[in-house]
Design a protein around this motif. Structure first.
Motif, PDB file in Angstrom:
ATOM      1  N   VAL A  56       0.825  -1.213  -0.048  1.00 36.65           N
ATOM      2  CA  VAL A  56       0.091  -0.070   0.047  1.00 36.65           C
ATOM      3  C   VAL A  56       0.783   1.365   0.059  1.00 36.65           C
ATOM      4  N   PHE A  57       0.355   2.396  -0.548  1.00 34.31           N
ATOM      5  CA  PHE A  57       1.082   3.604  -0.472  1.00 34.31           C
ATOM      6  C   PHE A  57       1.027   4.109   1.009  1.00 34.31           C
ATOM      7  N   THR A  58       0.199   4.089   1.550  1.00 34.75           N
ATOM      8  CA  THR A  58      -0.047   4.608   3.044  1.00 34.75           C
ATOM      9  C   THR A  58      -0.596   3.356   4.057  1.00 34.75           C
ATOM     10  N   PRO A  59       0.061   2.945   4.916  1.00 33.34           N
ATOM     11  CA  PRO A  59      -0.277   1.788   5.714  1.00 33.34           C
ATOM     12  C   PRO A  59      -1.979   2.056   6.298  1.00 33.34           C
ATOM     13  N   GLY A  60      -2.652   1.048   6.016  1.00 35.25           N
ATOM     14  CA  GLY A  60      -3.938   1.393   6.572  1.00 35.25           C
ATOM     15  C   GLY A  60      -4.941   1.686   5.615  1.00 35.25           C
ATOM     16  N   GLU A  61      -4.386   2.461   4.456  1.00 38.02           N
ATOM     17  CA  GLU A  61      -5.255   2.764   3.306  1.00 38.02           C
ATOM     18  C   GLU A  61      -4.996   1.896   1.849  1.00 38.02           C
ATOM     19  N   LYS A  62      -5.857   0.975   1.568  1.00 36.16           N
ATOM     20  CA  LYS A  62      -5.605   0.329   0.279  1.00 36.16           C
ATOM     21  C   LYS A  62      -5.907   0.933  -0.892  1.00 36.16           C
ATOM     22  N   VAL A  63      -4.991   1.683  -1.142  1.00 31.02           N
ATOM     23  CA  VAL A  63      -4.797   2.480  -2.411  1.00 31.02           C
ATOM     24  C   VAL A  63      -3.841   1.754  -3.352  1.00 31.02           C
TER      25      VAL A  63
END
Length: 233
Positions: A56-63
């Motif tokens: 993921v690009f940012t942990p916790g955000e599935k982008v």
């Protein structure tokens, strides 16, 4: 004489081409130090994966912040191997992987042209054009996946020119490599497959349309199986 035989082995054209391709690419990147800006966008997801935070690009955000499966997974492997504190070392390790792929593509270009034309001149020229083309060298060293795309594409062309019982395995594996490199790789695969089925000019032993169709179908099934893990993910 042993020394003469060793020298002859060392100066085999394929080995010379591989060394030249690697040397030219290394000289280019050492001189330019060019790194593709989008590589660092992708590398953020790669580094998170290497650190156990997920792809993921940012942990916790599935982008979904990347394009190429290989282009994100191999930098993740590089980051894991060199450690999270050395992003430049991870880039260089990925560059080495990509340069190796470019060298392999150049060798396959030479081998394919040598087999199909029967001459060394055309084979040397084709390999030379590949390893001296500026954009090819740049895109194979700046963090893009171009070196791998060239390797798998040329492998597919090589496979169509080498009829054998294992031809469909080579073709299917090469197609799977294209898909792992570019999710839009089915366009390359479709064009290569259609050209082979319609014309089949380059094979040393031309196959009829039915045999060619069966070959392509078997290759497509193998390609699907090898790419299936990414599709499922």
């Amino acid at each position: 004489m042993p020394i003469a035989n060793d020298a002859k082995h060392f100066f085999k054209p394929q080995l010379v081409i591989a060394i030249l391709a690697a040397a030219i690419a290394l000289a280019f990147v050492l001189h330019t130090k060019h790194a593709w800006e989008d590589y660092y966008i992708t590398f953020r997801a790669s580094k998170n994966l290497a650190m156990g935070n997920g792809l993921v690009f940012t942990p916790g955000e599935k982008v979904h912040s990347f394009t190429s499966p290989i282009g994100v997974l191999l930098p993740a492997l590089a980051s894991y191997l060199v450690g999270p504190k050395s992003d430049l070392a991870a880039l260089w390790l990925f560059r080495i992987m990509s340069i190796s792929a470019l060298s392999g593509a150049a060798v396959l270009v030479f081998s394919t042209l040598r087999r199909t034309t029967g001459t060394y001149l055309g084979a040397w020229l084709a390999a030379g054009f590949l390893i001296l083309e500026a954009k090819t060298i740049d895109f194979s060293t700046n963090g893009m996946e171009t070196g791998f795309l060239l390797l798998f594409t040329v492998w597919a062309i090589w496979a169509t020119c080498n009829p054998s019982p294992k031809q469909w395995r080579h073709l299917g594996a090469a197609w799977a490599g294209i898909m792992w490199t570019r999710p839009d790789g089915f366009i390359y695969i479709g064009l290569l497959g259609a050209g082979f089925w319609l014309f089949n000019f380059f094979a040393t032993e031309r196959q009829d349309r039915l045999a060619s169709f069966i070959l392509l179908l078997k290759a497509a099934l193998l390609c699907t199986v090898l790419y299936l893990p990414w599709i499922i993910w």
